[in-house]
Enzyme design. Structure first.
Site, PDB file in Angstrom:
ATOM      1  N   ASP A  93      41.818  44.034  30.674  1.00 35.75           N
ATOM      2  CA  ASP A  93      42.539  43.802  31.970  1.00 35.75           C
ATOM      3  C   ASP A  93      43.944  44.787  31.715  1.00 35.75           C
ATOM      4  OD1 ASP A  93      43.412  43.522  34.576  1.00 35.75           O
ATOM      5  OD2 ASP A  93      43.072  41.358  34.373  1.00 35.75           O
TER       6      ASP A  93
HETATM    7  C1  NOJ Z   1      44.955  43.394  36.858  1.00 37.37           C
HETATM    8  C2  NOJ Z   1      44.099  42.011  37.561  1.00 37.37           C
HETATM    9  O1  NOJ Z   1      43.956  41.002  36.857  1.00 37.37           O
HETATM   10  C3  NOJ Z   1      42.788  42.721  37.624  1.00 37.37           C
HETATM   11  O2  NOJ Z   1      41.866  41.729  38.396  1.00 37.37           O
HETATM   12  C4  NOJ Z   1      42.726  44.034  38.336  1.00 37.37           C
HETATM   13  O3  NOJ Z   1      41.247  44.356  38.649  1.00 37.37           O
HETATM   14  C5  NOJ Z   1      43.504  45.010  37.656  1.00 37.37           C
HETATM   15  N1  NOJ Z   1      44.734  44.451  37.658  1.00 37.37           N
HETATM   16  C6  NOJ Z   1      43.295  46.478  38.339  1.00 37.37           C
HETATM   17  O4  NOJ Z   1      44.029  46.381  39.541  1.00 37.37           O
END
Ligand code: NOJ
Length: 765
Positions: A287
């Site tokens: 992430d």
């Molecule tokens: C952080 C988030 O936790 C995740 O769910 C998301 O896909 C990514 N950012 C990209 O936007």
């Protein structure tokens, strides 16, 4: 497992012919051809080029377009996310295909969570439909629109089971139940990926957030998770497994630590379980910025250490993190990371690019420049009718005193509330590439439905919140909450005057979309005070009061439930939300949604979930006893239980009949009920089947959902619903972490919610 899933699969694969168009190129899309191709390609790549493939970047202040183009040219980028138009994507792909040494195509990803240009209800609302055909349609259309924008991958579905209404991301998942979440996640994967992620109108999914993100302590975002192996395996892991068994090509790693080990540093999770046990062959993606966070988690000493740990724990690709490109070359040089480890990670990236068909045609989701839409949000690109249909199915009728609803399309209707005319809020969190100006508000929906028949009066009545701190929080990155120039008292007075002139009051209250999002945890899940004062004032007018709730999490609504004549949960219902809500308010659609999560009476009851254990001292309301498991200042049960939702008609469920009183070892038993529509209107409902293992080697939940079927019944009609039960439904993880089905007595409960069920027993031999 159940016949419900095969229905959804068929629907997913037989939608409009355009969706099924597939790409035939020089490379056969088989695992064998892929392995040979990728092995060959890896031999040609330098170490830096391999490391470049592990980088996933987003255009932003840290990485402006120009800088990213340079990096692409030098083979330093594997994929891009957050770029969502064909022209922008094409420029980047051109850079890779024309200027980089090996011409390895990029893939493009985005958070297509509940729609792309057309915004559907938030996933919690989709789950409330309990309708896998509808969810498959959402998946197909979302993938279609995303692929039509040039995208190859989505960061979805989010299948984090959660029992935490305080957590803002409850809105992005499918609720508290493992089985329902698994069904929803699997349906999203099969419908978005279609026959192959390489197809013109399919995208590859990336199931997230692995694992157990939904169990953050106290519901506080990014917090720690600590749980027993049994609970993890039994309740939290199955939805990820279901999504992977359905073929999801990607897995996004959770930001949290699980039992002390950050998921990004968790080789048990990412290697032993995911690769060795589950045989996952796709790609793991960190992430946002998670690799550097290993330092703050306290498991990495410095950036080099964080990078070594992440890659060796099984994180293939890094999202928005310069650490891999910065430190991997040195780590390989010093021998701390082997080139084989880099090869393994790069192989996974190249494999998914191959599966996306990008080596056959890097422009397959782009087409020729001349075909680019002039207006990315042109009306003709939207799927409004499907959005309206799904939104209607997601709405849950929580209360309907003396048949307040449906409303008549005559007389004067007062429409009040801070959310009644908000185009932005109705779209909810992660509304992707949708634009607010295209969404239909409740005010517009009601006007559309009653045009020429009723008078609609509108007053805002209250701000979403008068708390300056919360307002500032909601407006940090975009001006999403507008505060009315009138004072709260003036707004209230106007609302009361409006209500007094009307025959019925419809108040749209709840949360701004930013209140139920990533990084939006709440310690209090009641309505903000200004909205509570508004409801009090409207109630005092004595007019029939319909509360339309717009929110992304369960709210505590004890008083509001007493005040309202009718209560309608609409979640954030998307582009066509206002029309869908009007359809339900006026009875053009008979509500059939059921709650995918329990609604507590207060924050103090959390965690509250239907599939709890019995304890050694269960509380019995008929025989209260001080030394039993309960609160002395509150009842144990939720305000609205899991699976609950009313209709404008009534249904009767017969006693449960079983095909046999015994289930042979590895055999099956069929449990059946008849359901009769005993009211005057046609309507749909969801028949739910729960099981309880009465005596086992470890305590088992009082009930667990193991099957459901959504049925449509004409007034007076009766249908028989049968649930086949087999050994898989009886399995659980025992104290030694073995998955077993133990012989003994099982209770089958069938009903239209988790509380009101009829039951029968069988013996598993
Ligand atoms: C952080 C988030 O936790 C995740 O769910 C998301 O896909 C990514 N950012 C990209 O936007």
């Amino acid at each position: 497992m159940k016949w419900m899933c095969s229905v959804s699969l068929v629907v997913a694969l037989t939608l409009q012919p355009a969706f099924a168009e597939s790409l035939i190129g020089p490379h056969a899309l088989t695992p064998e051809a892929r392995d040979a191709f990728v092995t060959d390609l890896l031999k040609k790549m330098t170490l830096d080029e391999k490391i470049g493939q592990l980088r996933l970047l987003s255009v932003g202040p840290d990485n402006p377009k120009k800088a990213i183009r340079e990096m692409i040219k030098h083979g330093q980028v594997g994929a891009i996310f957050n770029t969502v138009t064909r022209p922008d994507i094409r420029v980047m792909q051109d850079q890779a295909m024309q200027l980089s040494r090996l011409k390895i195509p990029l893939f493009f990803a985005y958070d297509v969570v509940h729609g792309q240009r057309t915004v559907f209800p938030i996933p919690l609302g989709l789950a409330a439909s309990w309708d896998l055909d509808a969810v498959a349609e959402v998946g197909r259309i979302s993938a279609y629109e995303a692929a039509d924008d040039g995208l190859n991958m989505t960061w979805a579905p989010m299948v984090d089971v959660t029992r935490e209404p305080r957590w803002g991301r409850v809105s992005e998942g499918f609720g508290e139940d493992t089985y329902l979440t698994s069904q929803m996640g699997r349906t999203m994967v099969t419908s978005m990926q279609g026959k192959s992620p390489a197809d013109r109108y399919s995208v590859m999914t990336s199931v997230k957030h692995f694992a157990a993100y939904g169990a953050v302590e106290g519901g506080r975002e990014y917090n720690t998770v600590d749980m027993s192996p049994q609970r993890l395996a039994q309740d939290y892991l199955p939805p990820y497994k279901a999504a992977l068994d359905a073929g999801s090509g990607g897995v996004m790693v959770a930001l949290i630590s699980l039992n002390g080990v950050p998921a990004t540093a968790n080789s048990w999770l990412l290697k032993d379980l995911l690769r060795d046990d589950w045989k996952f062959k796709g790609i793991t993606i960190s992430d946002h910025g998670a690799i550097k966070e290993l330092i703050k988690h306290g498991v990495a000493r410095d950036p080099q250490d964080a990078v070594r740990i992440a890659i060796q724990s099984g994180v293939n690709m890094s999202m928005s993190d310069e650490f891999y490109s910065k430190y991997l070359p040195g780590l390989v040089k010093s021998g701390a990371v082997s080139e084989q480890e880099i090869d393994d990670a790069a192989r996974h990236v190249l494999n998914v690019k191959y599966d996306m068909g990008l080596f056959n045609d890097p422009y397959s989701h782009l087409g020729p420049k001349s075909s680019d839409p002039l207006d990315t949000n042109a009306e003709s690109r939207l799927h409004r009718q499907q959005a309206r249909d799904v939104a209607r199915k997601s709405i849950v009728l929580l209360k309907n005193r003396l048949e307040t609803l449906p409303l008549k399309k005559t007389g004067t209707i007062a429409l009040i509330g801070p959310l009644a005319d908000s185009q932005r809020d109705i779209m909810g969190s992660w509304s992707a590439a949708g634009v607010a100006s295209q969404s239909v508000t409740v005010l517009q929906g009601i006007k559309n439905a009653t045009a020429g028949k009723a008078t609609v009066l509108y007053a805002k009545g209250a701000n979403i919140t008068d708390n300056k701190g919360v307002q500032d929080f909601l407006n940090i990155y975009e001006k999403s909450v507008t505060i009315d120039p009138h004072s709260p008292q003036e707004m209230l007075d106007e609302a009361v005057t409006t209500a007094k002139k009307s025959d019925v009051v419809v108040a749209v209250v709840g949360e701004a979309q930013g209140m139920a999002h990533e990084a939006s945890s709440r310690s209090d899940i009641t309505l903000p005070p200004g909205q509570l004062a508004l409801i009090d004032a409207l109630k005092a007018t004595g007019k029939p009061l319909v509360l339309v709730l717009m929110n992304g999490r369960p709210l505590a609504l004890v008083k509001e439930n007493m005040q309202a004549d009718a209560l309608l949960e609409t979640w954030f219902s998307g582009t066509e939300g206002g029309n869908a809500i009007a359809d339900v308010l006026f009875g053009d659609y008979n509500p059939s949604g059921k709650l995918p999560i329990s609604f507590p009476r207060s924050v103090g009851q959390i965690p509250i979930y239907y599939n709890h254990l019995n304890t050694g001292r269960p509380y019995d309301a008929n025989h209260p006893d001080k030394y039993t498991s309960h609160y002395y200042d509150a009842v144990n049960g939720p305000l609205f239980p899991f699976g609950y939702g009313l209709s404008y008609t009534t249904f009767k469920v017969s006693p449960v009949t079983l095909s046999s009183k015994t289930m042979p070892h590895n055999g099956t038993v069929n449990a059946s009920v008849t359901v009769t529509n005993t009211g005057r209107r046609d309507g749909a409902t969801v028949v739910q089947m729960y099981l309880h293992d009465e005596v086992a080697s470890i305590s088992r939940p009082v009930q667990e959902l193991k099957g459901f079927k959504r049925i449509m019944l004409k007034a007076g009609e009766t249908k028989t619903v049968t649930f086949p039960i087999d050994v898989n439904d009886l399995m659980f993880w025992n104290a030694r972490m073995q998955q077993v089905a133990e012989p003994g007595e099982f209770n089958v409960m069938i009903g239209l919610d988790s509380v009101h069920t009829n039951s029968a027993e069988f013996d598993y031999l």
